[in-house]
Design a protein around this motif. Structure first.
Motif, PDB file in Angstrom:
ATOM      1  N   ILE A   7      65.790  30.413  25.517  1.00  0.00           N
ATOM      2  CA  ILE A   7      64.896  29.502  24.586  1.00  0.00           C
ATOM      3  C   ILE A   7      63.769  28.736  25.760  1.00  0.00           C
ATOM      4  CG2 ILE A   7      64.646  27.510  23.199  1.00  0.00           C
ATOM      5  CD1 ILE A   7      67.536  28.155  22.029  1.00  0.00           C
ATOM      6  N   GLN A   8      64.128  28.485  26.556  1.00  0.00           N
ATOM      7  CA  GLN A   8      63.214  27.844  27.437  1.00  0.00           C
ATOM      8  C   GLN A   8      62.227  28.884  28.098  1.00  0.00           C
ATOM      9  OE1 GLN A   8      62.437  24.467  27.878  1.00  0.00           O
ATOM     10  NE2 GLN A   8      60.765  25.363  28.854  1.00  0.00           N
ATOM     11  N   ALA A   9      62.583  29.921  28.341  1.00  0.00           N
ATOM     12  CA  ALA A   9      61.876  31.087  28.763  1.00  0.00           C
ATOM     13  C   ALA A   9      60.681  31.450  27.721  1.00  0.00           C
ATOM     14  CB  ALA A   9      62.455  32.376  29.322  1.00  0.00           C
ATOM     15  N   ILE A  10      61.171  31.638  26.489  1.00  0.00           N
ATOM     16  CA  ILE A  10      60.240  31.975  25.199  1.00  0.00           C
ATOM     17  C   ILE A  10      59.477  30.634  25.129  1.00  0.00           C
ATOM     18  CG2 ILE A  10      60.252  32.132  22.821  1.00  0.00           C
ATOM     19  CD1 ILE A  10      62.795  33.684  23.090  1.00  0.00           C
ATOM     20  N   ALA A  16      52.817  29.952  20.917  1.00  0.00           N
ATOM     21  CA  ALA A  16      53.051  29.836  19.464  1.00  0.00           C
ATOM     22  C   ALA A  16      54.589  28.993  19.369  1.00  0.00           C
ATOM     23  CB  ALA A  16      53.134  31.151  18.545  1.00  0.00           C
ATOM     24  N   ALA A  17      55.328  29.312  20.227  1.00  0.00           N
ATOM     25  CA  ALA A  17      56.904  28.354  20.079  1.00  0.00           C
ATOM     26  C   ALA A  17      56.635  26.972  20.279  1.00  0.00           C
ATOM     27  CB  ALA A  17      57.690  29.150  21.184  1.00  0.00           C
ATOM     28  N   LYS A  18      56.954  26.447  19.033  1.00  0.00           N
ATOM     29  CA  LYS A  18      56.524  24.954  19.038  1.00  0.00           C
ATOM     30  C   LYS A  18      57.883  24.066  19.415  1.00  0.00           C
ATOM     31  CE  LYS A  18      52.580  25.578  17.582  1.00  0.00           C
ATOM     32  NZ  LYS A  18      51.636  26.237  18.655  1.00  0.00           N
ATOM     33  N   THR A  19      59.072  24.578  18.842  1.00  0.00           N
ATOM     34  CA  THR A  19      60.524  23.558  18.956  1.00  0.00           C
ATOM     35  C   THR A  19      61.364  24.654  19.551  1.00  0.00           C
ATOM     36  OG1 THR A  19      61.156  23.765  16.821  1.00  0.00           O
ATOM     37  CG2 THR A  19      59.662  21.907  17.452  1.00  0.00           C
ATOM     38  N   ASN A  20      62.503  24.275  20.200  1.00  0.00           N
ATOM     39  CA  ASN A  20      63.753  24.663  20.480  1.00  0.00           C
ATOM     40  C   ASN A  20      64.255  25.445  19.210  1.00  0.00           C
ATOM     41  OD1 ASN A  20      63.038  24.325  23.119  1.00  0.00           O
ATOM     42  ND2 ASN A  20      64.996  22.983  23.221  1.00  0.00           N
ATOM     43  N   ALA A  21      64.264  24.568  18.090  1.00  0.00           N
ATOM     44  CA  ALA A  21      64.866  24.974  16.831  1.00  0.00           C
ATOM     45  C   ALA A  21      64.410  26.057  16.137  1.00  0.00           C
ATOM     46  CB  ALA A  21      65.037  23.880  15.931  1.00  0.00           C
ATOM     47  N   GLU A  22      62.821  26.210  16.182  1.00  0.00           N
ATOM     48  CA  GLU A  22      62.185  27.488  15.819  1.00  0.00           C
ATOM     49  C   GLU A  22      62.339  28.546  16.328  1.00  0.00           C
ATOM     50  OE1 GLU A  22      57.568  28.734  15.473  1.00  0.00           O
ATOM     51  OE2 GLU A  22      57.919  27.078  16.836  1.00  0.00           O
ATOM     52  N   VAL A  23      62.500  28.531  17.844  1.00  0.00           N
ATOM     53  CA  VAL A  23      62.779  29.557  18.524  1.00  0.00           C
ATOM     54  C   VAL A  23      64.311  30.132  18.318  1.00  0.00           C
ATOM     55  CG1 VAL A  23      63.252  30.497  20.990  1.00  0.00           C
ATOM     56  CG2 VAL A  23      61.302  28.848  20.294  1.00  0.00           C
ATOM     57  N   PHE A  24      65.170  29.357  18.188  1.00  0.00           N
ATOM     58  CA  PHE A  24      66.386  29.671  17.988  1.00  0.00           C
ATOM     59  C   PHE A  24      66.778  30.340  16.687  1.00  0.00           C
ATOM     60  CE2 PHE A  24      70.816  28.578  16.158  1.00  0.00           C
ATOM     61  CZ  PHE A  24      71.555  29.393  17.320  1.00  0.00           C
ATOM     62  N   LEU A  25      66.113  29.737  15.616  1.00  0.00           N
ATOM     63  CA  LEU A  25      66.132  30.274  14.428  1.00  0.00           C
ATOM     64  C   LEU A  25      65.250  31.416  13.879  1.00  0.00           C
ATOM     65  CD1 LEU A  25      66.454  26.804  12.442  1.00  0.00           C
ATOM     66  CD2 LEU A  25      68.373  28.430  12.973  1.00  0.00           C
ATOM     67  N   THR A  26      64.245  31.691  14.597  1.00  0.00           N
ATOM     68  CA  THR A  26      63.170  32.594  14.071  1.00  0.00           C
ATOM     69  C   THR A  26      62.685  33.755  15.014  1.00  0.00           C
ATOM     70  OG1 THR A  26      61.165  31.222  14.686  1.00  0.00           O
ATOM     71  CG2 THR A  26      62.393  30.942  12.312  1.00  0.00           C
ATOM     72  N   TYR A  27      63.314  33.781  16.297  1.00  0.00           N
ATOM     73  CA  TYR A  27      62.667  34.742  17.079  1.00  0.00           C
ATOM     74  C   TYR A  27      63.816  35.935  17.236  1.00  0.00           C
ATOM     75  CZ  TYR A  27      58.826  32.262  18.758  1.00  0.00           C
ATOM     76  OH  TYR A  27      57.501  31.828  18.901  1.00  0.00           O
ATOM     77  N   PRO A  28      63.308  37.140  16.492  1.00  0.00           N
ATOM     78  CA  PRO A  28      64.465  38.313  16.745  1.00  0.00           C
ATOM     79  C   PRO A  28      64.721  38.823  18.033  1.00  0.00           C
ATOM     80  CG  PRO A  28      62.451  38.811  15.722  1.00  0.00           C
ATOM     81  CD  PRO A  28      62.276  37.337  15.933  1.00  0.00           C
ATOM     82  N   GLY A  29      63.799  38.731  19.026  1.00  0.00           N
ATOM     83  CA  GLY A  29      64.113  38.853  20.539  1.00  0.00           C
ATOM     84  C   GLY A  29      65.168  38.112  20.895  1.00  0.00           C
ATOM     85  N   LEU A  30      65.248  36.758  20.963  1.00  0.00           N
ATOM     86  CA  LEU A  30      66.504  36.037  21.159  1.00  0.00           C
ATOM     87  C   LEU A  30      67.792  36.437  20.543  1.00  0.00           C
ATOM     88  CD1 LEU A  30      67.229  33.372  22.922  1.00  0.00           C
ATOM     89  CD2 LEU A  30      66.726  32.454  20.697  1.00  0.00           C
ATOM     90  N   HIS A  31      67.661  36.686  19.583  1.00  0.00           N
ATOM     91  CA  HIS A  31      68.841  37.046  18.687  1.00  0.00           C
ATOM     92  C   HIS A  31      69.313  38.407  19.123  1.00  0.00           C
ATOM     93  CE1 HIS A  31      66.986  34.732  15.226  1.00  0.00           C
ATOM     94  NE2 HIS A  31      67.582  33.992  16.018  1.00  0.00           N
ATOM     95  N   ALA A  32      68.524  39.380  19.392  1.00  0.00           N
ATOM     96  CA  ALA A  32      68.946  40.723  19.975  1.00  0.00           C
ATOM     97  C   ALA A  32      69.331  40.748  21.498  1.00  0.00           C
ATOM     98  CB  ALA A  32      67.759  41.711  19.743  1.00  0.00           C
TER      99      ALA A  32
END
Length: 181
Positions: A7-10, A16-32
């Motif tokens: 998450i921090q790397a993103i 465009a990444a504003k918050t950790n929660a946004e990244v955790f919930l909405t970034y498919p690259g992170l999920h993959a």
């Protein structure tokens, strides 16, 4: 190596990444990437069928296909992600950025190492096709829609079809080097 570091790397790489929660919930690259870690664990335990089923489920969810045999380093950032394909023998080192439509694929039905190795800090733009058991060097950059069939040296920039080196930054010096790859 964990989700917080990813998450921090993103957050560090994507303005465009504003918050950790946004990244955790909405970034498919992170999920993959997170799902791949589990698939890869089962692959290493020789639970190949389960590993493939798990990876295909996450391919369906994210639009990103990472073979469970691929080796991924830390802080991999897959931006946008849709259409990314990473083959079985691909190796991606730490701090690499991939954009949508990138393929790290093979060139046929060869056995053994048949997919690319991407070294630390490389940046691969949208729709680049990197094919075969080649190496993309440390902090190398690959231009959008490039087709790379030969090694790219450390710190070089490769563009075009077929890809050619247009810049090779070595120890802080910029060089223009129009050598075909």
């Amino acid at each position: 190596m964990g989700i917080r570091e990813d998450i921090q790397a993103i957050r560090d790489k994507d303005p465009a990444a504003k918050t950790n929660a946004e990244v955790f919930l909405t970034y498919p690259g992170l999920h993959a990437v997170a799902a791949h870690r589990l698939s890869h664990y089962f692959y290493k335990k020789k639970r190949y069928f389960f590993a493939r089923c798990h990876s295909q489920l996450w391919r369906f969810i994210t639009g990103i296909e990472i073979h469970p045999g691929a080796v991924l380093g830390r802080r991999i950032f897959i931006d946008h992600g849709m259409g990314v394909v990473i083959g079985e023998t691909a190796i991606i080192e730490d701090d690499v950025t991939l954009f949508h439509g990138v393929t790290l694929g093979g060139t046929g039905t060869h056995t053994g190492k048949r997919h690319p190795t991407v070294k630390r800090g490389a940046f691969i733009s949208a729709h680049a096709q990197i094919l075969g058991p080649i190496t993309i060097g440390v902090e190398a950059k690959i231009g959008a829609a490039a087709v790379v069939l030969k090694d790219v040296p450390d710190y070089a920039t490769a563009v075009g079809v077929p890809a050619r080196i247009v810049q090779n930054k070595d120890k802080g010096e910029k060089k223009t080097n129009y050598v075909n790859l």
